[in-house]
Design a protein around this motif. Structure first.
Motif: not given
Lengths: 340, 340
Positions: B221-244
């Protein structure tokens, strides 16, 4: 531009074409009537793997690879894949497609899954969301018996209404440009539940869904049964076919003259001891690739209504004594050279 | 007209709009941070039924009914439904949709299923194959524990990396005409398998898939991360978020400032004893309906990349000691009033 037709159908304004296809079967499938039409026969039921499920994934992956090769494409060219199987959480498809590395959506309709995959795949291609789509389905006798009935080691006796799950996979590459056979339209099935609870009598579970979808398809497309050279169900078997005829007769649609059931054709029930016939996602997928598409491509059949049928049971729901709902999706196939 | 964008994405030329939506949760969901935003809280985990699976079907059916009512439509108006759940052979969806009688395709992506359903549903509406599409997903703590881990009666201890499967269902009605929020585009995920085998550590299984899809989505989409107000994952949890974060950092994409994980928001981990967070198909579906869509509709967020995440394991593959592959599908959401 709306392409809806009637109540439950889509009639494509621009054709979706089947660029190439492949079918890979097991030993028993190779020994049966369609054996000589299979692209590959894998005699080892384990496909060199450690368990039945991995073997099933290899069938799907291999069918996909052959279809892609026959289409003179590379797996990187495939924009999206839609695949399904009978195992819990679609593990045959997940592990099979993982190895191909193609963007993927899992679809599920039990043994009707190839109908769902082709329908969604065709919409995706027609809508311009993907220029090349892979659809595929697999099943495996041993993984299915383990999942739904009894482990093979028990040596359980099978009643005559039981069907034999086909081991193998079929894969179909869809696009808008090339192909001898086109998908003209689709009819999305509704779930039908007549209260059957016997996992050894899938034909009876699925016949009402097949009847409902065929009836609606004929209505939506304003076609008479005889307008199709063949109306082909997935895996009703001999028991389910009788019920299908009765149910359609009640609605004044007689399809007896041009009905074929993949489950009744894929094995030689007499010599192969398969009782009511073949079943499983691979049953209709293999018949489509090995028999149906070649007959349409050669001009022997002009118009075919392909109606894979699925019994939506699980181990859990069966153990809880619940009924077995069913679904059937219709795909209208015809020669790619036909005028719209 | 081709609407493909980049390698794995679709950018819709005409917007697909979310006409209405609904979320139904269980007691624990009602007691958590999103409780006040739920359309219905069902305190009885059995939903008046005989088993967990029937209860889950009722959650899905009820969410569907509420979404249809909020859209001022009748179930007969819905042309197609795309639903999924975590149970073997999608029985929650089959039995739930059977009662609504809507033409139906099952989709599966484990906890990413609502991403698959919304993506396929959006393509179906945009392509003119259906004027009104229902998408929905359900999960249930008790049916999921039984399916994937241990029956509740065992009273097994749960490690801190474990997530808590959300009980409930979300449903979303798609069309081209009405709605405050639109689906601008989608990115189809690839299956990623980093060899994790622990069903109590879903976050680690899914983080590579989430990272891959987010990275590809930004590229396509030729977007930068900050072009989105939020990038929202489903259910990584705190452990998965760190890895992401680590995986995306390696690819020079920093989403730390605007990342949110539904699993980390849906419960109050401290007071509700949910360990690494919520999970299940209903986790992202409930958060989407209860929190994300309202914030976009109100203008608080303009552009959101919604990326439900799914771990593609089964009882069978887990018992066979196989790895847990994962997938994530991205849906670009924004205000329906935005110009294209």
């Amino acid at each position: 531009m709306l392409q809806m037709k009637g109540k439950q159908s889509v009639l494509f304004q621009e054709p979706v074409k089947i660029m190439s296809h492949a079918c890979v079967g097991g030993k028993k499938e190779g020994e049966g009537p369609i054996g000589k039409h299979l692209d590959l026969i894998v005699d080892d039921p384990m496909f060199g793997k450690e368990n039945w499920e991995e073997s099933e994934s290899s069938f799907l992956k291999t069918a996909g690879e052959i279809a892609i090769r026959k289409g003179k494409k590379k797996k990187e060219d495939v924009r999206m894949a839609f695949c399904g199987d009978l195992l819990g959480q679609l593990i045959a498809s997940s592990f099979g497609i993982a190895e191909l590395g193609i963007p993927y959506y899992g679809v599920y309709g039990a043994c009707s899954s190839i109908g769902a995959a082709l329908s969604i795949g065709a919409m995706t291609v027609n809508g311009g969301f993907a220029d090349l789509v892979l659809t595929g389905c697999s099943s495996h006798f041993a993984s299915a018996e383990k999942e739904f009935r009894f482990p093979l080691g028990y040596g359980s006796q099978r009643p005559y209404s039981a069907t034999w799950t086909v081991t193998g996979a079929g894969a179909f590459l869809l696009n808008t440009q090339k192909g001898d056979v086109q998908i003209r339209g689709i009819t999305t099935g509704k779930i039908k539940d007549y209260g059957v609870q016997d996992p050894f009598n899938m034909g009876a579970c699925m016949a009402p869904a097949a009847a409902d979808t065929i009836y609606q398809s004929l209505l939506d497309f304003e076609m008479k049964p005889e307008d199709f050279d063949q109306i082909i169900t997935g895996d009703l078997g001999s028991v389910g076919q009788k019920l299908l005829f009765e149910l359609l007769d009640e609605n004044h649609k007689d399809i007896k003259k041009n009905h074929m059931d993949c489950g009744m054709q894929i094995f030689d029930a007499g010599s192969q001891d398969t009782h009511a016939g073949g079943s499983g996602c691979a049953c209709s997928a293999l018949m489509l690739s090995a028999v149906i598409l070649p007959k349409i491509a050669s001009g022997e059949w002009k118009k075919v209504l392909f109606v894979p049928t699925g019994a939506l049971l699980s181990q859990v729901s069966a153990n809880e004594g619940r009924t077995i709902p069913a679904i059937a999706h219709a795909v209208w196939l015809e020669s790619g050279k036909e005028k719209k």
